[in-house]
Design a protein around this motif. Structure first.
Motif, short mmCIF file in Angstrom:
data_model
loop_
_atom_site.label_atom_id
_atom_site.label_comp_id
_atom_site.label_asym_id
_atom_site.label_seq_id
_atom_site.Cartn_x
_atom_site.Cartn_y
_atom_site.Cartn_z
N ALA A 1 38.71 39.01 49.48
CA ALA A 1 37.95 39.64 50.95
C ALA A 1 36.75 40.30 50.05
O ALA A 1 35.81 40.84 51.15
CB ALA A 1 38.71 40.60 51.45
N GLY A 2 36.42 40.55 48.96
CA GLY A 2 35.09 41.02 48.52
C GLY A 2 35.19 42.66 48.38
O GLY A 2 34.06 43.14 48.73
N ILE A 3 36.38 43.08 48.50
CA ILE A 3 36.33 44.72 48.52
C ILE A 3 36.40 45.19 47.01
O ILE A 3 37.14 44.61 46.12
CB ILE A 3 37.83 45.09 49.37
CG1 ILE A 3 37.55 44.43 50.67
CG2 ILE A 3 38.12 46.13 49.18
CD1 ILE A 3 39.02 44.85 51.28
N SER A 4 35.82 46.21 46.96
CA SER A 4 35.59 46.83 45.13
C SER A 4 36.63 47.80 45.34
O SER A 4 37.45 48.36 46.07
CB SER A 4 34.27 47.48 45.45
OG SER A 4 34.15 48.65 46.07
N ILE A 5 36.86 48.12 43.89
CA ILE A 5 37.86 49.37 43.74
C ILE A 5 36.90 50.51 43.83
O ILE A 5 35.79 50.88 43.08
CB ILE A 5 38.31 49.27 42.14
CG1 ILE A 5 39.37 47.94 41.98
CG2 ILE A 5 38.94 50.46 41.64
CD1 ILE A 5 40.73 48.32 42.66
N ASN A 6 37.37 51.47 44.61
CA ASN A 6 36.74 52.77 44.67
C ASN A 6 37.65 53.77 45.34
O ASN A 6 38.82 53.59 45.33
CB ASN A 6 35.47 52.41 45.97
CG ASN A 6 36.07 52.03 47.28
OD1 ASN A 6 36.70 52.70 47.85
ND2 ASN A 6 35.87 50.64 47.42
N ILE A 7 37.00 54.92 45.41
CA ILE A 7 38.10 55.91 45.67
C ILE A 7 38.92 55.87 46.94
O ILE A 7 39.96 56.24 47.08
CB ILE A 7 37.45 57.29 45.67
CG1 ILE A 7 36.14 57.37 46.86
CG2 ILE A 7 36.87 57.87 44.37
CD1 ILE A 7 35.68 58.75 47.05
N MET A 8 38.18 55.18 48.05
CA MET A 8 39.09 54.88 49.11
C MET A 8 40.04 53.86 49.01
O MET A 8 41.37 54.06 49.42
CB MET A 8 37.87 54.21 50.28
CG MET A 8 36.81 55.19 50.38
SD MET A 8 37.56 56.69 51.08
CE MET A 8 38.16 56.44 52.79
N THR A 9 39.92 52.46 48.29
CA THR A 9 40.66 51.64 48.11
C THR A 9 41.87 51.91 47.15
O THR A 9 42.85 51.79 47.42
CB THR A 9 40.12 50.29 47.68
OG1 THR A 9 39.41 50.60 46.37
CG2 THR A 9 39.33 49.80 48.46
N LEU A 10 41.51 52.75 45.99
CA LEU A 10 42.62 53.31 45.34
C LEU A 10 43.38 54.18 46.08
O LEU A 10 44.54 54.36 45.61
CB LEU A 10 41.71 54.08 44.10
CG LEU A 10 41.14 53.30 43.08
CD1 LEU A 10 40.53 54.01 41.92
CD2 LEU A 10 42.28 52.41 42.21
N GLY A 11 42.82 55.12 46.70
CA GLY A 11 43.78 55.96 47.59
C GLY A 11 44.55 55.15 48.52
O GLY A 11 45.70 55.65 48.80
N GLY A 12 44.23 53.93 49.19
CA GLY A 12 45.15 53.13 49.76
C GLY A 12 46.02 52.51 49.10
O GLY A 12 47.20 52.75 49.33
N LEU A 13 45.81 52.13 47.73
CA LEU A 13 46.95 51.67 46.82
C LEU A 13 48.14 52.64 46.62
O LEU A 13 49.01 52.34 46.35
CB LEU A 13 46.40 51.09 45.61
CG LEU A 13 45.46 49.76 45.87
CD1 LEU A 13 44.78 49.59 44.41
CD2 LEU A 13 46.40 48.52 46.34
N ALA A 14 47.64 54.09 46.51
CA ALA A 14 48.45 55.04 45.94
C ALA A 14 49.29 55.27 46.80
O ALA A 14 50.53 55.59 47.00
CB ALA A 14 47.55 56.40 45.70
#
Length: 773
Positions: free
Chosen positions: A416-429
């Motif tokens: 999907a072209g989404i980067s690793i950033n503080i928002m996506t890392l928070g979503g994974l957590a």
């Protein structure tokens, strides 16, 4: 959904192979995903930067800013247009409604600017706002081992900047500070008048004699040999001795050889008994006197700070600012730039390189912190599963859903072209604790069927089928909570869409894993379970049931007990709400790095040299703080269009505002130091100067912007002062400032066209002469 389980169990080897493939793809995706501080947000904001060297703010407004505004104002979906006019620089910011195609709008603006009627020397650049465009590396480069700053500047310009610029992913590398050796010609207006020579004439002579000009070709031995006319100045003396004109003939009366007093042969036609002007009494014609450039002023080689000024810990230095391409990985670019600087430092011992700011440090800190918390959460979940099931095999079956679901989500993020950033890392957590729920429900039901004596195939199919509807509805319900966050519109949608998609990917992956991978692994690993029964043949209660039963019995014992439980729950709820105001709020944490940025904005029209002097005063005050470990100062030159200049103009400060980066010790308190520096630097504000002190990231949500608009500048100025007076005494208010542009002194030369014509000049020629003075 039960059909999925049947298909997966029927093709167990394929299911296991697909699971292994997902794990491998997830690991690959983790290494391939871009790592940024924030999501790649496509802000519908475009900035037009138009440098106009030498022009005052009023001229920039009339000739640059307003034509650009007219070129943009007719574009559809325009919501807001803001402009800043400063000496030598015009800045226009256009904000469009969300959903606007930024690339199309940018092309339209560039096309409109071509017909905007801007001055020929103005070349505007159009850029889109990128929240990740902050410089990835800011380094200070100074001299050591007895080297001069001039030598360091030469190495930086010829080696450091080109080699860093050539790195993959680097968009620009700008060096600020240092001095360049230039030939400076200072003309004396009185001598120019006496010689009858203009500054434009001198400029033309210099340009016309410092060229390489093709002069055609020459046939030679059957070949056509190109001919070039070449001359370049080699020394200061050569320029000083350059002839730029000649003094005119003196006025007098006399005869010209060959002229008689009568009519006869040898006479000049038209000569009679009179005299010819310009002839001397001795009968010899006067010879014009050549005028050298040195006769009209001074010519000398000087050191000029063409790119501005930079200082590190009170000593002159250079500042290297490196920014990346929009599609580049911030962490990768920062690491490669740092490695290249270390390599250049080793190859040039006279360079002292100190990295002042590294954006990747905060990104890596956020990434590693969230990964650590996610792993701890996964470990705790596995431990809890084991405590309830008391079976290593069963725990492994449930726990496999955590890495499989997370790695599957990473693979979908890459697609999907989404980067690793503080928002996506928070979503994974957030997803780590939830992705195991479906697997536990399915496993527990399979475990129950095995305990009842069902064979492996029947247990896994029946156990998964009975709870498939429940876990599907539960997962879809959770997705329905998170996914809409990315589609609410506006800025919130831009920030939370990657977060919402990441959580959705992980949850849907966990559902698929629970209905496919878990039954297959349970088929192989969950053996026949021996039912623990008591002396009456009833299933013996586990330790958890024996601990829970008295508690629930107590809570339901009587009507009064029930109301007591509800009262306690209500009190805890209200008490937790009362604690909310005491919790600090911030958009993005500044990280563990203790760095403050002091912006020193001068009154309009202040030269950069004067800004440097005031910045040196501020350095002395800042250095007195015992928590300060490093001070780095940068002052752009007039007319500079680098990142710092544009950022200053964007926030309403003077384009050549000083930026002082202050690194503190690990024990320092950022809030206390900020307030202390603001108080200590208050005397520096005398004379219309403005000072702000803030954290390095600049993404804090504690700022409040008040927009004041009105029919004219005087009304806006009065209203602005009233707003400032109203909030100045409010508690917790710091860095209070107005970006209202204050008038700068200017000189206007009013030309009378008739008098100019009488002197053989036009208004444009007069302007050229004044500009050359």
């Amino acid at each position: 959904m039960s059909r999925i389980t049947e298909l997966a169990v029927k093709n167990r080897s394929v299911t296991i192979l697909l699971t292994v493939a997902i794990l491998i793809a997830g690991v690959y995706s983790w290494g391939s995903l871009k790592q940024e501080l924030l999501p790649d947000i496509d802000f519908p904001v475009l900035t037009v930067v138009a440098p106009y060297p030498g022009a005052g703010a009023a001229d920039v407004t009339e000739q640059v800013t307003r034509p650009i505004e007219r070129a943009i104002s007719g574009i559809p979906r325009l919501e807001r247009l803001q402009s800043t006019s400063a000496n030598s620089l015009g800045l226009v910011v256009a904000q469009f409604s969300y959903g606007t195609n930024v690339k199309d709008v940018r092309a339209t603006i560039e096309q409109n600017l071509q017909a905007a009627g801007l001055p020929q020397s103005v070349s505007p650049s159009v850029t889109s706002l990128n929240i990740n465009a902050t410089p990835v590396i800011v380094a200070s480069i100074s001299a050591k081992d007895g080297a001069s700053l001039e030598d360091v500047a030469r190495i930086v310009q010829t080696q450091v900047v080109p080699e860093v610029q050539a790195l993959e992913g680097v968009n620009s590398a700008e060096a600020t500070g240092g001095e360049t050796r230039r030939i400076q010609i200072t003309l004396d207006p009185a001598k120019l008048t006496e010689a009858g020579i203009s500054t434009s004439q001198i400029s033309g002579v210099l340009q016309a004699n410092n060229i390489t000009f093709p002069a055609g070709s020459l046939p030679l031995d059957g070949q056509s040999v190109p001919v070039s006319t070449i001359h370049s100045f080699d020394s200061v003396d050569e320029i000083a001795n350059l002839i730029v004109g000649a003094k005119g003939l003196p006025t007098g009366t006399g005869t010209i050889p060959g002229a008689g007093t009568g009519t006869g042969t040898g006479q000049i036609p038209g000569a009679g008994t009179g005299t010819i002007p310009g002839a001397g009494t001795g009968g010899t014609a006067a010879v014009p006197t050549p005028v050298r450039l040195a006769d009209l002023g001074t010519v000398e080689a000087v050191e000029v700070a063409t790119t501005g000024f930079a200082r590190t810990d009170g000593q002159p230095s250079l500042t290297l600012t490196v920014s990346k391409n929009a599609d580049a990985n911030t962490v990768t670019v920062a690491e490669e730039v740092t490695a290249k600087l270390e390599e250049l430092k080793a190859a040039n011992p006279e360079l002292n390189v100190v990295v002042v700011s590294d954006l990747s440090a905060f990104i890596k800190e956020s990434r590693d912190g969230l990964v650590k918390e996610g792993l701890l959460g996964a470990a705790m979940a596995i431990i809890v599963i084991f405590l309830f099931l008391l079976s290593v095999r069963s725990t492994f079956v449930a726990a496999i859903s955590i890495p499989t679901s997370i790695l599957a989500a990473l693979t979908l993020m890459l697609v999907a072209g989404i980067s690793i950033n503080i928002m996506t890392l928070g979503g994974l957590a957030v997803a780590v604790g939830r992705v195991v729920d479906d697997a536990i429900v399915v496993l527990e039901n399979i475990y129950r069927h095995r305990a009842r004596g069902d064979d492996r195939l029947t247990a896994v199919l029946t156990g998964a089928r009975e709870v498939s509807s429940a876990i599907t509805s539960s997962t879809i319900t959770t997705v329905a909570v998170f996914l809409p966050l990315g589609f609410v519109g506006g800025l919130v949608s831009q920030f939370f869409l990657p977060f919402a998609l990441t959580v959705t990917f992980a949850l849907l992956a966990s559902l698929v894993v629970a209905l496919t991978v878990v039954p297959v692994l349970a088929y192989f690993l969950v053996d026949r379970v021996k039912m623990d029964v008591d002396e009456d043949g009833e299933p013996r209660k586990s330790i958890w049931i024996r601990a829970y039963t008295p508690t629930i019995t107590l809570a339901l014992r009587s009507r009064g007990t029930k109301w007591g439980v509800l009262a306690i729950a209500t009190a805890l709820f209200i008490g937790s709400l009362a604690l909310v105001p005491s919790i600090p709020t911030q958009f993005i944490n500044a990280g563990s790095e203790k760095v403050l940025v002091v912006n020193l904005a001068p009154p309009s029209g202040t030269p950069s040299a004067a800004v440097l002097d005031r910045a040196i005063e501020a350095e002395g005050i800042i250095k007195a703080d015992p928590d300060v470990t490093l001070i780095q100062t940068t002052v752009p030159s007039e007319g500079d269009t680098g990142f710092q200049t544009v950022n200053a103009a964007f926030t309403g400060r003077a384009a050549n505002s000083a930026v002082i980066t202050v690194r503190l010790s690990d024990e320092a308190n950022l809030s206390d130091t900020t307030e202390k520096l603001l108080a200590d630097l208050a005397p520096i504000k005398d004379g219309g100067w403005d000072i702000t002190v803030g954290e390095q990231t600049g993404f804090s949500s504690s700022g409040l912007n008040v927009i004041v608009s009105g029919p004219d500048s005087a009304t806006v100025a009065d209203a602005t002062e009233q707003v400032l007076d109203a909030i100045r005494d409010q508690p917790d208010i710091v860095n209070l400032k107005s970006d209202l542009t204050k008038g700068a002194p200017a000189v206007e030369v009013l030309v009378d066209p008739n008098r100019a014509i009488a002197a053989g000049l036009t208004t444009a020629q007069v302007a050229g002469e004044v500009r050359g003075v």
